[in-house]
Scaffold this active site. Structure first.
Site, PDB file in Angstrom:
ATOM      1  N   THR A 198       0.845  -1.194   0.000  1.00 27.78           N
ATOM      2  CA  THR A 198       0.000   0.000   0.000  1.00 27.78           C
ATOM      3  C   THR A 198       0.883   1.248   0.000  1.00 27.78           C
ATOM      4  O   THR A 198       2.026   1.219   0.431  1.00 27.78           O
ATOM      5  CB  THR A 198      -0.922   0.021   1.223  1.00 27.78           C
ATOM      6  OG1 THR A 198      -0.120  -0.131   2.410  1.00 27.78           O
ATOM      7  CG2 THR A 198      -1.935  -1.104   1.154  1.00 27.78           C
ATOM      8  N   HIS A 199       0.318   2.340  -0.486  1.00 28.16           N
ATOM      9  CA  HIS A 199       1.068   3.600  -0.580  1.00 28.16           C
ATOM     10  C   HIS A 199       0.221   4.743  -0.033  1.00 28.16           C
ATOM     11  O   HIS A 199      -0.967   4.835  -0.338  1.00 28.16           O
ATOM     12  CB  HIS A 199       1.426   3.881  -2.040  1.00 28.16           C
ATOM     13  CG  HIS A 199       2.047   5.239  -2.245  1.00 28.16           C
ATOM     14  ND1 HIS A 199       3.388   5.479  -2.040  1.00 28.16           N
ATOM     15  CD2 HIS A 199       1.488   6.426  -2.616  1.00 28.16           C
ATOM     16  CE1 HIS A 199       3.644   6.747  -2.286  1.00 28.16           C
ATOM     17  NE2 HIS A 199       2.501   7.347  -2.635  1.00 28.16           N
TER      18      HIS A 199
END
Length: 285
Positions: free
Chosen positions: A271-272
């Site tokens: 995830t970012h």
């Protein structure tokens, strides 16, 4: 915390004392983080800034304390020159290590053996010197982690009610974390150990500030380091000194224990923005 020196020192003496203190701290950081002294200068700067003063005195002759309403004063003498030092603070924490609590167990009567440190002697299946008695947790010595004690239970459960395949060898390497600021976490072997064993390997280093998430957290201090086998791409060791290191190290541990190569973490979709996506960069070597 402040320090008062009752007698003055010449400029060269003060300079030498400061240099010895700095070298001592660099040596500690280098050993714990598994990096060279040259590489850990930035970490050293961060650590120093977290405290008012750091006092290094490897040869302490005597320590005395006095407690007041608003704090305590610690007095100690340096064997090397006999100089007394006074340190004021809110409280004193003394780290003397731990030892197994076997008092009152009457182990001798049961024939259970202990080692020179007072730890109960066990084999790889956690059996004591008496075959029908097992020992788990800190009382048997070794790594004194809560999660290792929990796995001790799993091993004994397997020996009693399972297929008897579990032992302490199949959980290595075990990751650990030190909850300082930023946290320090490690698994596997260090660069120095890899050199001593004659492995062919490559080293990857990544400043924590290179990870986008550190900027949103405003915690850009630290670094990440990985040791990768040149022949098979397996991860031999990893040291994380950064925000969320205690969480990220578990991802690296799973990759190691499931036999993944470094490319698994290099190409994994995280995830970012997150701290874990820094592993994409760290293993891109």
């Amino acid at each position: 915390m402040s320090k008062v020196e009752p007698q003055s020192k010449q400029p060269n003496e003060v300079k030498n004392h400061v240099n010895r203190a700095r070298e001592s701290l660099l040596d500690v950081i280098s050993t714990v983080c598994g990096i060279s002294q040259r590489q850990c200068v930035g970490v050293h700067t961060h650590v120093v800034h977290q405290f008012r003063q750091l006092h290094f005195c490897p040869e302490v002759e005597e320590v005395q304390t006095k407690t007041y309403d608003n704090g305590v004063t610690l007095t100690y003498s340096d064997v090397s020159d006999g100089t007394p030092y006074y340190v004021d603070g809110d409280a004193i924490l003394i780290a003397t290590g731990r030892k197994p609590m076997i008092e009152g167990l009457n182990l001798q009567a049961a024939g259970v053996g202990v080692d020179a440190h007072g730890a109960i002697i066990v084999n790889d299946q956690l059996r004591t010197t008496v075959p029908h008695i097992w020992a788990m947790g800190d009382v048997k010595g070794g790594s004194q982690f809560t999660y290792v004690s929990l796995d001790d239970f799993r091993i004994i459960r397997d020996q009693l009610f399972g297929d008897k395949k579990r032992d302490i060898g199949d959980r290595d390497p075990v990751q650990y974390a030190v909850f300082i600021d930023p946290p320090l976490a490690h698994i596997g072997i260090s660069e120095e150990e890899a050199l001593k064993r004659g492995y062919s390997f490559k080293v990857s280093r990544l400043p924590a500030s290179s990870i986008v998430r550190t900027r949103t957290l405003r915690q850009t201090d630290g670094m990440l380091k990985a040791i990768i086998n040149n022949h098979n791409g397996k991860i031999m060791g990893c040291t994380l000194f950064c925000a969320d290191a205690s969480e990220i190290i578990n991802i690296v541990a799973m990759a190691i224990k499931t036999g993944q190569t470094s490319t698994f973490l290099r190409d994994f979709i995280f995830t970012h923005p997150s701290m874990s996506e820094g592993l994409n960069q760290l293993f891109d070597v």
